[in-house]
Each structure stands twice: as structure tokens, then as C-alpha cells.
Design a protein around this motif. Structure first.
Motif, PDB file in Angstrom:
ATOM      1  N   GLY A   1      36.309  38.819  44.676  1.00  0.00           N
ATOM      2  CA  GLY A   1      34.990  39.440  44.770  1.00  0.00           C
ATOM      3  C   GLY A   1      33.832  38.523  44.452  1.00  0.00           C
ATOM      4  O   GLY A   1      32.702  38.982  44.282  1.00  0.00           O
ATOM      5  N   ILE A   2      34.075  37.219  44.431  1.00  0.00           N
ATOM      6  CA  ILE A   2      33.050  36.254  44.039  1.00  0.00           C
ATOM      7  C   ILE A   2      31.798  36.323  44.918  1.00  0.00           C
ATOM      8  O   ILE A   2      30.683  36.162  44.429  1.00  0.00           O
ATOM      9  N   MET A   3      31.965  36.600  46.202  1.00  0.00           N
ATOM     10  CA  MET A   3      30.806  36.726  47.098  1.00  0.00           C
ATOM     11  C   MET A   3      30.207  38.132  47.042  1.00  0.00           C
ATOM     12  O   MET A   3      28.994  38.294  46.889  1.00  0.00           O
ATOM     13  N   LEU A   4      31.063  39.140  47.142  1.00  0.00           N
ATOM     14  CA  LEU A   4      30.565  40.508  47.257  1.00  0.00           C
ATOM     15  C   LEU A   4      29.856  41.005  46.014  1.00  0.00           C
ATOM     16  O   LEU A   4      29.029  41.918  46.093  1.00  0.00           O
ATOM     17  N   ARG A   5      30.134  40.410  44.866  1.00  0.00           N
ATOM     18  CA  ARG A   5      29.442  40.869  43.659  1.00  0.00           C
ATOM     19  C   ARG A   5      27.927  40.653  43.767  1.00  0.00           C
ATOM     20  O   ARG A   5      27.149  41.371  43.143  1.00  0.00           O
ATOM     21  N   ASN A   6      27.518  39.686  44.596  1.00  0.00           N
ATOM     22  CA  ASN A   6      26.089  39.459  44.808  1.00  0.00           C
ATOM     23  C   ASN A   6      25.440  40.633  45.544  1.00  0.00           C
ATOM     24  O   ASN A   6      24.273  40.951  45.315  1.00  0.00           O
TER      25      ASN A   6
ATOM     26  N   SER B   1      38.951  32.366  43.465  1.00  0.00           N
ATOM     27  CA  SER B   1      37.708  31.671  43.789  1.00  0.00           C
ATOM     28  C   SER B   1      36.802  31.473  42.580  1.00  0.00           C
ATOM     29  O   SER B   1      36.090  30.478  42.475  1.00  0.00           O
ATOM     30  N   SER B   2      36.811  32.431  41.669  1.00  0.00           N
ATOM     31  CA  SER B   2      35.855  32.394  40.557  1.00  0.00           C
ATOM     32  C   SER B   2      36.137  31.309  39.528  1.00  0.00           C
ATOM     33  O   SER B   2      35.375  31.159  38.568  1.00  0.00           O
ATOM     34  N   THR B   3      37.230  30.556  39.686  1.00  0.00           N
ATOM     35  CA  THR B   3      37.510  29.473  38.733  1.00  0.00           C
ATOM     36  C   THR B   3      36.522  28.323  38.895  1.00  0.00           C
ATOM     37  O   THR B   3      36.435  27.459  38.029  1.00  0.00           O
ATOM     38  N   SER B   4      35.787  28.265  40.016  1.00  0.00           N
ATOM     39  CA  SER B   4      34.829  27.180  40.243  1.00  0.00           C
ATOM     40  C   SER B   4      33.395  27.701  40.109  1.00  0.00           C
ATOM     41  O   SER B   4      32.956  28.549  40.880  1.00  0.00           O
ATOM     42  N   LYS B   5      32.671  27.186  39.124  1.00  0.00           N
ATOM     43  CA  LYS B   5      31.265  27.567  38.945  1.00  0.00           C
ATOM     44  C   LYS B   5      30.426  27.096  40.130  1.00  0.00           C
ATOM     45  O   LYS B   5      29.483  27.765  40.552  1.00  0.00           O
ATOM     46  N   PHE B   6      30.786  25.929  40.669  1.00  0.00           N
ATOM     47  CA  PHE B   6      30.064  25.397  41.822  1.00  0.00           C
ATOM     48  C   PHE B   6      30.182  26.346  43.004  1.00  0.00           C
ATOM     49  O   PHE B   6      29.199  26.626  43.697  1.00  0.00           O
ATOM     50  N   MET B   7      31.420  26.878  43.238  1.00  0.00           N
ATOM     51  CA  MET B   7      31.615  27.794  44.362  1.00  0.00           C
ATOM     52  C   MET B   7      30.900  29.125  44.109  1.00  0.00           C
ATOM     53  O   MET B   7      30.408  29.754  45.047  1.00  0.00           O
TER      54      MET B   7
ATOM     55  N   GLU C   1      28.051  29.465  42.681  1.00  0.00           N
ATOM     56  CA  GLU C   1      26.660  29.208  43.076  1.00  0.00           C
ATOM     57  C   GLU C   1      26.534  29.151  44.592  1.00  0.00           C
ATOM     58  O   GLU C   1      25.556  29.635  45.178  1.00  0.00           O
ATOM     59  N   HIS C   2      27.537  28.549  45.229  1.00  0.00           N
ATOM     60  CA  HIS C   2      27.507  28.448  46.689  1.00  0.00           C
ATOM     61  C   HIS C   2      27.536  29.836  47.331  1.00  0.00           C
ATOM     62  O   HIS C   2      26.768  30.131  48.261  1.00  0.00           O
ATOM     63  N   PHE C   3      28.399  30.708  46.828  1.00  0.00           N
ATOM     64  CA  PHE C   3      28.505  32.051  47.404  1.00  0.00           C
ATOM     65  C   PHE C   3      27.273  32.901  47.106  1.00  0.00           C
ATOM     66  O   PHE C   3      26.925  33.799  47.879  1.00  0.00           O
ATOM     67  N   LYS C   4      26.625  32.613  45.997  1.00  0.00           N
ATOM     68  CA  LYS C   4      25.354  33.281  45.700  1.00  0.00           C
ATOM     69  C   LYS C   4      24.318  32.913  46.758  1.00  0.00           C
ATOM     70  O   LYS C   4      23.578  33.771  47.264  1.00  0.00           O
ATOM     71  N   GLU C   5      24.281  31.618  47.125  1.00  0.00           N
ATOM     72  CA  GLU C   5      23.367  31.156  48.185  1.00  0.00           C
ATOM     73  C   GLU C   5      23.753  31.779  49.529  1.00  0.00           C
ATOM     74  O   GLU C   5      22.889  32.205  50.299  1.00  0.00           O
ATOM     75  N   PHE C   6      25.054  31.818  49.831  1.00  0.00           N
ATOM     76  CA  PHE C   6      25.569  32.397  51.074  1.00  0.00           C
ATOM     77  C   PHE C   6      25.093  33.853  51.180  1.00  0.00           C
ATOM     78  O   PHE C   6      24.541  34.279  52.213  1.00  0.00           O
TER      79      PHE C   6
END
Length: 405
Positions: free
Chosen positions: A108-113, A71-77, A79-84
Motif C-alpha cells: 500500500g505504499i502508493m495508495l496510502r497517498n 516496498s515500504s522498506t525503502s524510504k527513497f521509494m 518518496e518516489h511513490f508520493k511524487e507519483f
């Protein structure tokens, strides 16, 4: 006759995409002879409104130690998961020491937030290679599939959760009743399930048939999600349309009566009725639209080829597997597919065996046309590809319609 995986009613298919490989199964030439195929058939349940695959490979064939998506290959995603995560923190983490659990947590792209905010968290990720990346980055992760038994174990070790999250994963799971039962056990009385997946309404409106592949067992609407969770004493309390992945819906689900239901839920239900998402005829028309899209795309690619122009695919996505196999697109029409993911480079696309080459090869010798398989990231992609367009490079897109940009 197939039976619905949600309500067990008889269900008929409305389309077959024919013989299809594992969508993310990029492979080497020595693996061609043993490549796995299944029939990609899709049906609609008139009783509970769930659209679903009628045949799906075993989960171990799709999610394993060499899973080719990070998942972390996309900077856009990112940012999206940070908002989520911010949405969940602000609205639903009210207890003194909250616990957040995510299913299909990937790298871990979402959970790191949550980890960075000092919030207790647990990721559940069945693909070993991506789970290890998450753990190396300090994200507490269990490498497993989620069900009621794992839910009991988590409650025993960590207590009940304030929020159970999922991003582009719930639709992957054919045994959803086991997952729903586990969520019921895991959540606190005021706990919430918040998940988002590609939205059926967008697929119908955009003819985005490449959303249909082996990993996506279900294609959700508010009606079908409501019917599923009602069987487990839970209800949809909020819905939030999302632009990601070509059109997704974020659903908030809670124990029956724990929260009042927002106006957005009723508004979306009425929209679904106007789109005909609970009528079989809608999906018969979708099949005709898909067949028409295929005809136009193949005609365009052959015309470009006859004119002596080069076409390169852009982004070796799971979606591209459905398009190339259903349309019969091979190396004769698309020279290679450019991709930035190292694990895919030097391999070949599933089924049609188009070479996958590093992004540098795309930049080194720009083609005349780029077939945009990653159309759901079009905004992000096109903003960084001005050097391709400036000398005359053109994009070929097929969602919502086949055309040259």
C-alpha cells in the motif's frame, strides 16, 4: 520456435542465462533438494519491438503467501511513490469523486497517498502476506490477479476508474492482453493508465542485465508499449523518464483520441531509433556486452580472493540472483549477503546458496569489499554507509561497468 506474446510473430532468442532459480526464492537448507529451476532465455520481436522472456515459471511460483518483497522498506521509494501519486492527482483526477485502482499494490505504499487524501482507492495484490499488511494499514485491497473478469466486478461494485496505476508490475505479466482488455473496461472515457517499469533503453545503455529475471516477462520501450495498447484501442499520450530502479519509464496511456499526445512521446521514439531498440543487431551486441561484464566481474572477485580479502554482498535482491547464478558466484567468492529484510535473513540465496545474514553482521565486522547488488539504490545506500568507507571499505559495482569504488 517461440511466438511473441504481444503480436504472435515468430521470435528468436538473443541470449540464454542458463539454468536459473526463482529470483526471490530465498530458501532454507532443507529446501535445496527440491529447488525449482528453469532456463532464463530472452528474445526480441522484430515485428512489434517487444523484448521478452521465452520461458517463465507459473505465476504462483513467484507471487505467493511468502513473497519476500515489501516496498515500504525503502524510504527513497516511499518518496518516489508520493511524487507519483501527486502527479496523478494533479493531472488526472478531475471528477468530483474519483476512483484510483492500482495493480500489484504491494503493502500500500502508493495508495496510502490517496487514502490519506480521502480519495476512493482499491489495491489489487496477489501476494497474500503483503496484501494483508496493506489491509491492516487501512488500504482497501483485493488479493487477486487482475484480468477482464475482475475489471467487470470492480466496475459493478465501485464504478469506472479515473486512474489505473502500476509501479514495477506491468512488466511482470505475461498475459498482458487480458490485463489491457481489463483496463479498457475499467477506465472512464477520460480515464488514464499510468505505469512505470524498468526501461529497455537503460538496460541496453548500462548493460544492466540483472534487470532480467523470472518476474520480468517484458522489457518495455515506447515503441513496444504503443504497439501493445494500439491493439486495444488505446495510445501512449505521455512518457516521463525516471531515475528509480536503475532507469525506468513512466507511461501514460488513454483511450484513443481522449487526449492529445505530448511532444515527449515523439522525442523518446526518436531516441529509441538512435539506440537501435527496434533492431535485432542491438541485442546481439547486448549479449556480447553481458558476456564481457561477466568475465570482468568474475576475474575481479577471484583476484580479490587471491589477495586474501573479504567480500560481502550488499542487498539480497532479485537482481542478485541473476548475477550470482549467471556468473557462478558462490560462497567461495562472496562470504555472505547482508540484507535488512527479516523474511530473507537466515536463508540462502536462490541457486548459489550464499548465506543471507542480518545487516548487523555487516556492521559488526566490515569486509574489505562490498559487492553492491542493490546498485539501483546506490545513492541512498552509499550516503548511509560512511562508516564502512571511512576505514578503507570499498564498493564493487558492475553497472554500468565492473569497477571498484
Amino acid at each position: 520456435m517461440n511466438k511473441c506474446l504481444v503480436c504472435a510473430a515468430p521470435i528468436d532468442q538473443f541470449i540464454s542465462f542458463g539454468k536459473m532459480p526463482i529470483a526471490n526464492g530465498f530458501l532454507k537448507p532443507e529446501e535445496f533438494a527440491k529447488e525449482y529451476f528453469f532456463e532464463l532465455r530472452v528474445g526480441f520481436c522484430s515485428q512489434c519491438a517487444m523484448v521478452q522472456l521465452l520461458e517463465q515459471p507459473e505465476r504462483e511460483k513467484m507471487f505467493h503467501a511468502n513473497y519476500a518483497f515489501f516496498s515500504s522498506t525503502s524510504k527513497f521509494m516511499a518518496e518516489h511513490f508520493k511524487e507519483f501519486a501527486g502527479f496523478v492527482k494533479e493531472k488526472y483526477l478531475k471528477s468530483p469523486d474519483p476512483l484510483v485502482v492500482e495493480i500489484g499494490s504491494n503493502d500500500g505504499i502508493m495508495l496510502r497517498n490517496f487514502a490519506n487524501a480521502g480519495i476512493r482507492h482499491l489495491g489489487i495484490e496477489p501476494s497474500e502476506n503483503v496484501a494483508q499488511v496493506a489491509m491492516r494499514n487501512g488500504i482497501r485491497t483485493v488479493c487477486s490477479f487482475f484480468d477482464a473478469e475482475l475489471a467487470k466486478k470492480i466496475v459493478f461494485e465501485h464504478g469506472q476508474a479515473d486512474a489505473f496505476l502500476g509501479a514495477n508490475v506491468m512488466c511482470h505479466i505475461p498475459y498482458l492482453h487480458s490485463v489491457a482488455a481489463g483496463i479498457k473496461i475499467l477506465l472512464k472515457p477520460k480515464g488514464v493508465l499510468v505505469f512505470e517499469d524498468p526501461y529497455l533503453g537503460d538496460i541496453v545503455q548500462k548493460t544492466s542485465y540483472d534487470q532480467i529475471y523470472d518476474e520480468h516477462a517484458f522489457y518495455f520501450s515506447v515503441a513496444s508499449v504503443s504497439n501493445l495498447f494500439a491493439q486495444h484501442g488505446m495510445q501512449v499520450i505521455d512518457v516521463l523518464p525516471q531515475d528509480v530502479h536503475g532507469g525506468s519509464m513512466r507511461y501514460v496511456v488513454a483511450h484513443q483520441g481522449a487526449y492529445s499526445v505530448t511532444e515527449a512521446v515523439e522525442k523518446q521514439r526518436k531516441l529509441e531509433e538512435s539506440l537501435g531498440l527496434q533492431r535485432k543487431e542491438t541485442f546481439d551486441q547486448l549479449r556480447r556486452n553481458i558476456e564481457n561484464s561477466r568475465e570482468k566481474l568474475v576475474k575481479l572477485l577471484k583476484e580479490v580472493k587471491r589477495n586474501g580479502k573479504r567480500v560481502v554482498g550488499y542487498a539480497a535482491t532479485s537482481k542478485s540472483t541473476t548475477v550470482t547464478n549467471y556468473c557462478g558466484i558462490t560462497e567461495e567468492l562472496v562470504e555472505f549477503i547482508s540484507d535488512t529484510t527479516p523474511i530473507k535473513q537466515g536463508k540462502y540465496s536462490p541457486g548459489t546458496h550464499i548465506p543471507v545474514r542480518p545487516y548487523d553482521e555487516f556492521k559488526k565486522n566490515y569486509p574489505d569489499y562490498a559487492l553492491l547488488f542493490g546498485w539501483n539504490h546506490a545513492k541512498e545506500i552509499m550516503s548511509k554507509e560512511q562508516d564502512f568507507v571511512a576505514p578503507g571499505g570499498k564498493w564493487i559495482v558492475y553497472v554500468p561497468e565492473v569497477k571498484v569504488l
